[in-house]
Design an enzyme around this catalytic site. Sequence first.
Site, PDB file in Angstrom:
ATOM      1  N   SER A 148       0.855  -1.186   0.000  1.00 17.28           N
ATOM      2  CA  SER A 148       0.000   0.000   0.000  1.00 17.28           C
ATOM      3  C   SER A 148       0.888   1.233   0.000  1.00 17.28           C
ATOM      4  O   SER A 148       2.029   1.191   0.472  1.00 17.28           O
ATOM      5  CB  SER A 148      -0.892   0.023   1.251  1.00 17.28           C
ATOM      6  OG  SER A 148      -1.554   1.268   1.396  1.00 17.28           O
ATOM      7  N   TYR A 161      -2.030  -0.807  10.443  1.00 18.81           N
ATOM      8  CA  TYR A 161      -2.121  -1.231   9.043  1.00 18.81           C
ATOM      9  C   TYR A 161      -0.938  -0.685   8.246  1.00 18.81           C
ATOM     10  O   TYR A 161      -0.292  -1.413   7.490  1.00 18.81           O
ATOM     11  CB  TYR A 161      -3.435  -0.750   8.440  1.00 18.81           C
ATOM     12  CG  TYR A 161      -3.586  -1.038   6.967  1.00 18.81           C
ATOM     13  CD1 TYR A 161      -3.923  -2.311   6.516  1.00 18.81           C
ATOM     14  CD2 TYR A 161      -3.398  -0.034   6.019  1.00 18.81           C
ATOM     15  CE1 TYR A 161      -4.061  -2.578   5.168  1.00 18.81           C
ATOM     16  CE2 TYR A 161      -3.535  -0.289   4.670  1.00 18.81           C
ATOM     17  CZ  TYR A 161      -3.867  -1.559   4.250  1.00 18.81           C
ATOM     18  OH  TYR A 161      -3.996  -1.823   2.904  1.00 18.81           O
ATOM     19  N   LYS A 165       2.179  -2.698   6.288  1.00 22.14           N
ATOM     20  CA  LYS A 165       2.453  -2.545   4.860  1.00 22.14           C
ATOM     21  C   LYS A 165       3.896  -2.097   4.617  1.00 22.14           C
ATOM     22  O   LYS A 165       4.499  -2.443   3.590  1.00 22.14           O
ATOM     23  CB  LYS A 165       1.453  -1.579   4.226  1.00 22.14           C
ATOM     24  CG  LYS A 165       0.039  -2.150   4.152  1.00 22.14           C
ATOM     25  CD  LYS A 165       0.011  -3.472   3.399  1.00 22.14           C
ATOM     26  CE  LYS A 165      -1.376  -4.039   3.242  1.00 22.14           C
ATOM     27  NZ  LYS A 165      -1.414  -5.299   2.468  1.00 22.14           N
TER      28      LYS A 165
END
Length: 256
Positions: A148, A161, A165
């Site tokens: 991401s 998160y 990533k």
Amino acid sequence: MTPNEMFDLTGRVAVVTGASRGIGEAIAHALAGAGAHVIVSSRKIDGCEAVATAIRDAGGSAEALTCHIGDMDQIESFWNTVRDKHGKVHVLVNNAAANPYFGPTIDTPLDAFQKTLDVNVRGYFYMTVHASRMMVEQGGGSIINVASINGKNPGLLQGVYSITKAAVINMTESFAKELGTSKVRVNALLPGGTDTKFASALVKNDSIRETMLQHVPLKRIADPTEMAGAVLYLASDAASYCTGTTLAVDGGYLIG
């Protein structure tokens, strides 16, 4: 080699996780359209079967096989099945991901923290371990990790998160360094804001979306199909000299 030959995946077996919807579904269709036999994988069989059926109805080759990559036993069982049935795998797309918590990073619940790491880091790692062992045996392959833009520029209220990533990007580079001599290429896709159910907390919130788009030169959210071409490139012989790279498909966000 002609352009068509460069992107031809005929005769190759491709695994796509998180393929029952969104970016994973679009990737599964793209790889099948290039001739690959696609193993459509996700946690629930119904969604996998629907995508596999749609691929077959369009003239492609696909099957459904469940796997929750946050569960080590399921990962082991999944790869045993792939090995027993096909004996090979040419492409792995690690796309399944978890993001159960949206809010201040310091308030992250422990269970949400653990789930995010179990899926996004441990899951990617061991899916890659199993796939790469088969690829080394057969003389090569391509692994694409869907990371991401948050791995480069942490998203607001998406702390854990984003951290996972960033780990996926480093993981990609680590595996690429070690597997290059075995002709196994490992690369990462960095999607920007994309209109999926997974990203609905961002793209469906008018305030958050408009703030994000201020930093996107193309001034729009991506469609999941716009991620598929980059993965097809990385999976194919067109990217034969490409490993350890991160390919941002983000409308220019990281430069915006």
